[in-house]
Design a protein around this motif. Structure first.
Motif, PDB file in Angstrom:
ATOM      1  N   VAL A  34       0.828  -1.202   0.000  1.00 20.19           N
ATOM      2  CA  VAL A  34       0.000   0.000   0.000  1.00 20.19           C
ATOM      3  C   VAL A  34       0.866   1.256   0.000  1.00 20.19           C
ATOM      4  O   VAL A  34       0.615   2.207  -0.741  1.00 20.19           O
ATOM      5  N   ASN A  35       1.919   1.281   0.820  1.00 18.50           N
ATOM      6  CA  ASN A  35       2.727   2.487   0.971  1.00 18.50           C
ATOM      7  C   ASN A  35       3.786   2.651  -0.107  1.00 18.50           C
ATOM      8  O   ASN A  35       4.170   3.776  -0.443  1.00 18.50           O
ATOM      9  N   GLU A  36       4.308   1.526  -0.644  1.00 17.69           N
ATOM     10  CA  GLU A  36       5.413   1.604  -1.592  1.00 17.69           C
ATOM     11  C   GLU A  36       5.092   1.042  -2.967  1.00 17.69           C
ATOM     12  O   GLU A  36       5.607   1.516  -3.971  1.00 17.69           O
ATOM     13  N   GLY A  37       4.280  -0.005  -3.017  1.00 15.04           N
ATOM     14  CA  GLY A  37       3.991  -0.634  -4.299  1.00 15.04           C
ATOM     15  C   GLY A  37       5.053  -1.635  -4.698  1.00 15.04           C
ATOM     16  O   GLY A  37       5.991  -1.936  -3.957  1.00 15.04           O
ATOM     17  N   TYR A  38       4.915  -2.149  -5.928  1.00 20.71           N
ATOM     18  CA  TYR A  38       5.785  -3.221  -6.416  1.00 20.71           C
ATOM     19  C   TYR A  38       7.147  -2.685  -6.844  1.00 20.71           C
ATOM     20  O   TYR A  38       7.266  -1.611  -7.413  1.00 20.71           O
ATOM     21  N   GLY A  39       8.168  -3.472  -6.585  1.00 19.16           N
ATOM     22  CA  GLY A  39       9.496  -3.220  -7.125  1.00 19.16           C
ATOM     23  C   GLY A  39      10.299  -2.196  -6.342  1.00 19.16           C
ATOM     24  O   GLY A  39       9.849  -1.601  -5.362  1.00 19.16           O
ATOM     25  N   LEU A  40      11.528  -2.012  -6.800  1.00 16.70           N
ATOM     26  CA  LEU A  40      12.432  -1.048  -6.185  1.00 16.70           C
ATOM     27  C   LEU A  40      11.889   0.370  -6.360  1.00 16.70           C
ATOM     28  O   LEU A  40      11.456   0.748  -7.443  1.00 16.70           O
ATOM     29  N   SER A  41      11.948   1.141  -5.306  1.00 17.45           N
ATOM     30  CA  SER A  41      11.615   2.559  -5.359  1.00 17.45           C
ATOM     31  C   SER A  41      12.812   3.335  -4.843  1.00 17.45           C
ATOM     32  O   SER A  41      13.681   2.783  -4.152  1.00 17.45           O
ATOM     33  N   PRO A  42      12.909   4.621  -5.154  1.00 21.94           N
ATOM     34  CA  PRO A  42      14.013   5.410  -4.584  1.00 21.94           C
ATOM     35  C   PRO A  42      14.045   5.352  -3.061  1.00 21.94           C
ATOM     36  O   PRO A  42      15.131   5.296  -2.466  1.00 21.94           O
ATOM     37  N   ASP A  43      12.862   5.337  -2.430  1.00 21.17           N
ATOM     38  CA  ASP A  43      12.822   5.243  -0.970  1.00 21.17           C
ATOM     39  C   ASP A  43      13.420   3.926  -0.485  1.00 21.17           C
ATOM     40  O   ASP A  43      14.152   3.893   0.514  1.00 21.17           O
ATOM     41  N   VAL A  68      15.646   2.114  -2.061  1.00 22.81           N
ATOM     42  CA  VAL A  68      17.099   2.189  -2.269  1.00 22.81           C
ATOM     43  C   VAL A  68      17.755   2.962  -1.133  1.00 22.81           C
ATOM     44  O   VAL A  68      18.787   2.545  -0.583  1.00 22.81           O
ATOM     45  N   ARG A  69      17.155   4.077  -0.759  1.00 20.57           N
ATOM     46  CA  ARG A  69      17.722   4.878   0.340  1.00 20.57           C
ATOM     47  C   ARG A  69      17.677   4.114   1.667  1.00 20.57           C
ATOM     48  O   ARG A  69      18.599   4.228   2.494  1.00 20.57           O
ATOM     49  N   ARG A  70      16.602   3.340   1.860  1.00 21.37           N
ATOM     50  CA  ARG A  70      16.480   2.570   3.107  1.00 21.37           C
ATOM     51  C   ARG A  70      17.615   1.541   3.210  1.00 21.37           C
ATOM     52  O   ARG A  70      18.221   1.370   4.269  1.00 21.37           O
ATOM     53  N   GLY A  98      13.008  -6.224 -10.278  1.00 22.77           N
ATOM     54  CA  GLY A  98      14.264  -5.575 -10.624  1.00 22.77           C
ATOM     55  C   GLY A  98      14.490  -5.374 -12.101  1.00 22.77           C
ATOM     56  O   GLY A  98      15.199  -4.441 -12.500  1.00 22.77           O
ATOM     57  N   ILE A  99      13.898  -6.207 -12.953  1.00 22.86           N
ATOM     58  CA  ILE A  99      14.167  -6.112 -14.386  1.00 22.86           C
ATOM     59  C   ILE A  99      13.666  -4.792 -14.959  1.00 22.86           C
ATOM     60  O   ILE A  99      14.219  -4.274 -15.924  1.00 22.86           O
ATOM     61  N   GLY A 100      12.631  -4.226 -14.340  1.00 21.72           N
ATOM     62  CA  GLY A 100      12.075  -2.967 -14.840  1.00 21.72           C
ATOM     63  C   GLY A 100      12.490  -1.758 -14.028  1.00 21.72           C
ATOM     64  O   GLY A 100      11.837  -0.712 -14.113  1.00 21.72           O
ATOM     65  N   CYS A 101      13.573  -1.866 -13.260  1.00 21.75           N
ATOM     66  CA  CYS A 101      13.967  -0.796 -12.329  1.00 21.75           C
ATOM     67  C   CYS A 101      15.331  -0.218 -12.692  1.00 21.75           C
ATOM     68  O   CYS A 101      16.192  -0.025 -11.833  1.00 21.75           O
ATOM     69  N   ALA A 102      15.537   0.088 -13.969  1.00 22.95           N
ATOM     70  CA  ALA A 102      16.841   0.569 -14.417  1.00 22.95           C
ATOM     71  C   ALA A 102      17.219   1.874 -13.726  1.00 22.95           C
ATOM     72  O   ALA A 102      18.378   2.062 -13.317  1.00 22.95           O
ATOM     73  N   GLU A 103      16.272   2.804 -13.587  1.00 26.70           N
ATOM     74  CA  GLU A 103      16.584   4.100 -12.985  1.00 26.70           C
ATOM     75  C   GLU A 103      16.936   3.957 -11.508  1.00 26.70           C
ATOM     76  O   GLU A 103      17.884   4.582 -11.019  1.00 26.70           O
ATOM     77  N   GLU A 104      16.159   3.152 -10.803  1.00 23.08           N
ATOM     78  CA  GLU A 104      16.401   2.974  -9.374  1.00 23.08           C
ATOM     79  C   GLU A 104      17.739   2.289  -9.125  1.00 23.08           C
ATOM     80  O   GLU A 104      18.459   2.624  -8.167  1.00 23.08           O
ATOM     81  N   ILE A 105      18.084   1.332  -9.985  1.00 22.91           N
ATOM     82  CA  ILE A 105      19.363   0.634  -9.824  1.00 22.91           C
ATOM     83  C   ILE A 105      20.527   1.572 -10.141  1.00 22.91           C
ATOM     84  O   ILE A 105      21.562   1.567  -9.457  1.00 22.91           O
ATOM     85  N   ALA A 106      20.353   2.400 -11.161  1.00 19.48           N
ATOM     86  CA  ALA A 106      21.388   3.391 -11.468  1.00 19.48           C
ATOM     87  C   ALA A 106      21.563   4.355 -10.291  1.00 19.48           C
ATOM     88  O   ALA A 106      22.693   4.736  -9.947  1.00 19.48           O
ATOM     89  N   TYR A 107      20.465   4.735  -9.672  1.00 19.14           N
ATOM     90  CA  TYR A 107      20.520   5.607  -8.496  1.00 19.14           C
ATOM     91  C   TYR A 107      21.281   4.916  -7.362  1.00 19.14           C
ATOM     92  O   TYR A 107      22.152   5.523  -6.717  1.00 19.14           O
ATOM     93  N   GLY A 108      20.969   3.644  -7.115  1.00 24.04           N
ATOM     94  CA  GLY A 108      21.649   2.903  -6.062  1.00 24.04           C
ATOM     95  C   GLY A 108      23.128   2.731  -6.333  1.00 24.04           C
ATOM     96  O   GLY A 108      23.964   2.835  -5.414  1.00 24.04           O
ATOM     97  N   ARG A 109      23.483   2.500  -7.582  1.00 27.20           N
ATOM     98  CA  ARG A 109      24.903   2.355  -7.921  1.00 27.20           C
ATOM     99  C   ARG A 109      25.638   3.683  -7.715  1.00 27.20           C
ATOM    100  O   ARG A 109      26.810   3.712  -7.324  1.00 27.20           O
ATOM    101  N   GLY A 110      24.919   4.787  -7.968  1.00 27.47           N
ATOM    102  CA  GLY A 110      25.509   6.098  -7.722  1.00 27.47           C
ATOM    103  C   GLY A 110      25.796   6.341  -6.251  1.00 27.47           C
ATOM    104  O   GLY A 110      26.695   7.125  -5.909  1.00 27.47           O
ATOM    105  N   LEU A 111      25.056   5.638  -5.376  1.00 25.54           N
ATOM    106  CA  LEU A 111      25.288   5.737  -3.934  1.00 25.54           C
ATOM    107  C   LEU A 111      26.378   4.778  -3.462  1.00 25.54           C
ATOM    108  O   LEU A 111      26.691   4.738  -2.274  1.00 25.54           O
ATOM    109  N   GLY A 112      26.906   3.957  -4.404  1.00 28.25           N
ATOM    110  CA  GLY A 112      28.001   3.054  -4.054  1.00 28.25           C
ATOM    111  C   GLY A 112      27.600   1.617  -3.830  1.00 28.25           C
ATOM    112  O   GLY A 112      28.421   0.804  -3.387  1.00 28.25           O
ATOM    113  N   MET A 113      26.348   1.264  -4.129  1.00 31.85           N
ATOM    114  CA  MET A 113      25.900  -0.114  -3.941  1.00 31.85           C
ATOM    115  C   MET A 113      25.990  -0.886  -5.262  1.00 31.85           C
ATOM    116  O   MET A 113      25.748  -0.336  -6.330  1.00 31.85           O
TER     117      MET A 113
END
Length: 573
Positions: free
Chosen positions: A122-131, A133-135, A150-165
């Motif tokens: 309800v609060n986040e929905g399906y798949g990786l979200s920026p929130d 990733v930050r958590r 994860g297959i449809g989360c290219a932007e979120e994964i790029a964001y996470g990699r930018g944070l060093g993960m």
């Protein structure tokens, strides 16, 4: 295909391959009907027929067949050696929770620094979200492994990699236009993937990763005894995810489910024992049907209505008292889910009827009072009743989240993909999808989707594939035993369904069940009369008279020690 059309429904019986069927009969010493049933389920050689009936774990494809498995294993092994923090990011449904449990069991066994993260539907929905990733970044994750997403989360994964993960993607959903870049991807549906079986569930892919890691850490293809014990438990969890996610129960999924059910019956894990006892009774003979309609819905209820972490804890706990308490919680949540579901179905049914659909090829409905966690189940019911692809949307202010289910042979992912310019987000497969949409776009989306379906599917009608025309008096205990050998039953491997033509009804039609919504009567075939049960058939009560043509599923009914053949009516033709 030979088409048998009655009323509003087109029924088909495959013609088969008489030459191959004779070879199967000779090689397996089976009846002609079993040879035809095997053909209907995609068997195209004597060797395939033997493997279909003699289901062996050794027929599973080696996990290293995935294009990126070596990269994924190397990165995870590096993380283990460095004592990095590993986040397992799952999904809130039974498949995602089971997949998460598989990897967490493995990492816990190794004493790794691993933590599960599950999104709140309800609060986040399906798949990786920026929130999300930050958590995980705030927790200190060095490596994130996604399961069932994860297959449809290219932007979120790029964001996470930018944070060093770093990331390893394990998923089974259809890929979008843009894949996550620079990370190992384990997905049998990914473009260019050479893995030979496309239909693994998310839990199946997680199991393959666990298997490959166990082989790597054992230093050989044959894993150590402790890993073997862990892998067998993982197969039971993969069975839960596979059946609950309604993927085809053919190929590797058939192997996972057949052996997973056996392991679930013998399971000593406190959580799995409590789940089974609560859903089915401790002494029950567990079948795929029980997983689909009893165990799976309880696991799903936790994530549909609230915190999926309770389902994950139940699958992993070894504490009998805690397991019993969690199983009771999920029972209550499942009861609440059923009540919400029936209310939504009733409202959607009324709205669909009021809309005067006419020749509209799809149903798109929205309501601010609908619970986002239950609309998928309701959409499936409406799609089945109205024989049209259906999308139900739970509105939240000026936007909404929807779930779609298909009907009439429409490949849902493809037609919605053609209208995705009107959507904020979208994912899924041929049978089902999830989406996000602005409230102002719902009307245009419904029109666009209808136009696409009308263009691509000019004839949209309910269809049902029966296995053969078979008068009930031709059934024997041996034939029914052959039918039972095709289990476990599920998607694309339904229990055999036959057509009976122009049988005389005998005696009165009785209503039965707590709600009096089921029918029981007798039909005459040859010299015998057969009890016939029609679940939920009260709307057709007036049609049961005179000579009846219908599709049925045969079964053995045992009462007071006596067994007889009974017919489960599926559709009057």
């Amino acid at each position: 295909m030979v088409k048998i059309e009655r009323s509003e429904c087109a029924w088909t019986c495959p013609q088969g391959d008489p030459c191959l069927e004779r070879e199967i009969i000779g090689a397996l010493r089976c009846s002609p009907i079993l040879a035809r049933l095997l053909w209907n389920r995609g068997v195209r050689s004597v060797e395939e027929a033997g493997r279909f009936l003699d289901v062996k774990l050794t027929d599973l494809v080696a996990p290293e067949a995935f294009n990126d498995m070596a990269r994924a294993v190397a990165r995870i092994r590096q993380g283990l050696a460095r004592r990095e923090k590993i986040a397992v990011f799952g999904d809130y449904d039974a498949d995602g929770v089971s997949a998460t449990a598989i990897l967490m069991l493995f990492f816990n066994h190794l004493g790794a620094r691993a933590q599960a993260f599950l999104p709140h539907r309800v609060n986040e929905g399906y798949g990786l979200s920026p929130d999300a990733v930050r958590r995980m970044h705030a927790w200190g994750a060095n490596l994130v492994i996604t399961v069932d997403n994860g297959i449809g989360c290219a932007e979120e994964i790029a964001y996470g990699r930018g944070l060093g993960m770093d990331f390893v993607i394990t998923d089974h959903h259809e890929a979008g236009d843009t894949l996550p870049a620079g990370v190992p991807i384990l997905n049998p549906k990914a473009p260019g993937e050479r893995y030979p079986f496309r239909d693994l569930a998310g839990a199946g892919v997680a199991f393959k990763l666990m298997w490959a890691l166990a082989r790597e850490l054992s230093g050989q293809a044959k894993v150590s005894e402790s890993f073997r014990t862990l892998l067998l438990r993982a197969i039971a969890l993969a069975c839960l995810g596979t059946v609950s996610d309604v993927v085809p129960l053919l190929g590797e999924n058939r192997i996972i489910t057949r052996h997973g059910l056996r392991i679930l019956r013998e399971q000593e894990n406190a959580g799995l024992k409590a789940l089974r006892a609560s859903a089915c009774g401790a002494a029950s003979v567990l079948r795929a049907h029980d997983v689909a309609f009893r165990l799976g819905p309880r696991l799903n209820a936790a994530g549909r209505l609230g915190d999926p972490g309770r389902a994950l804890e139940l699958l992993m706990t070894e504490d009998p008292a805690r397991a019993a308490a969690l199983a009771l919680e999920l029972d209550k949540e499942n009861d609440r889910r059923r009540r919400i579901e029936e209310r939504i179905i009733s409202q959607a049914r009324t709205a669909a009827a009021d809309a005067r659909l006419g020749d509209a090829p799809c149903i798109v409905l929205a309501n601010p009072d609908w619970h986002v966690g239950v609309i998928g189940i309701a959409a499936a019911r409406i799609a089945e009743e109205f024989a049209r692809p259906t999308v139900l949307i739970a509105l939240e202010g000026d936007s909404g989240r929807g779930s779609g289910r298909t009907a009439g042979g429409v490949a849902l992912h493809e037609v919605i993909d053609a209208a995705r310019s009107l959507l904020d987000d979208f994912g899924g497969h041929a049978e089902a999808c999830g989406l996000r949409i602005k409230a102002a776009h719902i009307g245009p989306f419904a029109e666009r989707l209808g136009a696409i379906i009308r263009e691509r599917y000019p004839v949209l009608r309910e269809t049902f594939a029966a296995d053969a025309v078979m008068p009930p008096d031709r059934l024997t205990p041996a034939i029914l035993a052959e039918c039972a050998a095709l289990a476990p039953f599920g998607e694309d491997n339904r229990p055999p369904v036959f057509i009976a033509e122009r049988l005389a009804t005998v005696g009165e039609v009785r209503r039965m069940g707590r709600t009096r919504s089921h029918l029981a009567f007798f039909v005459r075939s040859g010299a015998a009369a057969y009890r016939t049960v029609y679940f939920g058939g009260t709307a057709d009560a007036d049609r049961i008279a005179g000579a009846l043509t219908f599709a049925y599923e045969p079964r053995i009914n045992t009462f007071n020690g006596a067994s007889e053949i009974e017919l489960n009516l599926k559709r009057i033709l």
